[in-house]
Design an enzyme around this catalytic site. Structure first.
Site, short mmCIF file in Angstrom:
data_model
loop_
_atom_site.label_atom_id
_atom_site.label_comp_id
_atom_site.label_asym_id
_atom_site.label_seq_id
_atom_site.Cartn_x
_atom_site.Cartn_y
_atom_site.Cartn_z
N GLY A 136 0.81 -1.09 -0.07
CA GLY A 136 -0.37 0.13 0.40
C GLY A 136 1.13 1.34 -0.26
O GLY A 136 2.54 1.31 0.35
N GLN A 155 3.38 9.66 1.15
CA GLN A 155 4.72 9.18 1.06
C GLN A 155 5.51 9.66 -0.33
O GLN A 155 6.92 9.62 0.21
CB GLN A 155 4.61 7.75 1.24
N CYS A 162 6.26 0.18 7.35
CA CYS A 162 5.92 0.87 6.45
C CYS A 162 7.07 0.87 5.54
O CYS A 162 8.07 1.06 5.95
CB CYS A 162 5.85 2.27 7.66
N LEU A 163 6.70 1.56 4.43
CA LEU A 163 7.40 1.67 3.15
C LEU A 163 7.99 3.25 3.55
O LEU A 163 9.45 3.85 3.53
CB LEU A 163 6.60 2.54 1.71
N HIS A 198 -4.36 1.41 7.10
CA HIS A 198 -3.08 1.76 7.63
C HIS A 198 -2.72 3.35 6.80
O HIS A 198 -2.26 3.91 7.31
CB HIS A 198 -1.86 0.56 7.11
N GLU A 199 -3.01 3.33 5.33
CA GLU A 199 -2.79 3.56 4.89
C GLU A 199 -3.93 5.27 4.83
O GLU A 199 -3.37 6.35 4.33
CB GLU A 199 -3.26 2.77 3.37
N HIS A 231 -2.21 7.28 7.18
CA HIS A 231 -1.35 8.03 6.52
C HIS A 231 -1.86 9.46 5.54
O HIS A 231 -1.25 10.41 6.03
CB HIS A 231 -0.70 7.66 5.46
NI NI Z 1 2.49 3.56 5.94
#
Ligand code: NI
Length: 182
Positions: free
Chosen positions: A46, A51, A92-93, A134-135, A138
């Site tokens: 995701g 991000q 998380c990226l 989660h997204e 963000h």
């Molecule tokens: Ni994340």
């Protein structure tokens, strides 16, 4: 499609509440395509626009072939959450190599606009529901770390700072691995 640079923990845009998309136009569609491209290059499941440094309410989720279809979430809103919760490890990226156990609703119903600007609704469970929550977090400037206890969070932040020592800035170039590499 373009693989964009990822913003890492410390970049202010990750703490920004993203603005609603007024109209789903070509620029928004390009953003959606780039989010998928960047997410796949980085081997994520995701990715939210924050991000890649864009504070707009756009995110994508693709947790793999067993849970189709990939989701495009423009102006997403969670309209229902199951009372059942699940605790599982999340990463998380934007915070590479840092993981923690996060409590999430087991199932959610999400309403959003799709890539064509049409209203859509999806009921998702398990890992996919986790990714959606989660997204959307963000887009509100919330990171998975915020769901942990203060003690756990400060341990992970200390670990992160140690790993980042000597590295400047909060951007990470994503380099897709060459085809064929395991
Ligand atoms: Ni994340």
């Amino acid at each position: 499609m373009t693989v964009r640079s990822l913003h890492l923990l410390g970049s202010p845009v990750l703490r920004q509440r993203a603005a609603p998309v007024a109209r789903v136009d070509d620029a928004v569609r390009r953003l959606v395509d780039d989010l998928f491209e960047t997410m796949r290059a980085a081997k994520g499941v995701g990715l939210a626009a924050n991000q890649v440094g864009v504070a707009q309410r756009v995110a994508v989720v693709d947790v793999g072939e067993e849970h189709p279809p990939p989701l495009v979430l423009i102006n997403p809103v969670i309209v229902e959450r199951s009372p059942e919760i699940e605790i599982a490890e999340e990463g998380c990226l934007s915070i590479p190599e840092i993981f923690g156990d996060v409590e999430r609703a087991q199932r959610v119903v999400v309403e959003a606009l799709d890539r064509d600007g049409r209203p859509c609704r999806a009921e998702v469970g398990g890992y996919k529901a986790r990714a959606v929550q989660h997204e959307i977090d963000h887009l509100d400037g919330v990171l998975f770390l915020d769901h942990l206890s203060a003690v756990k969070r400060s341990l992970l932040v200390a670990k992160w700072k140690k790993a980042r020592k000597g590295k400047k800035g909060f951007l990470k170039e994503v380099t897709p691995e060459p085809a064929g590499e395991l």
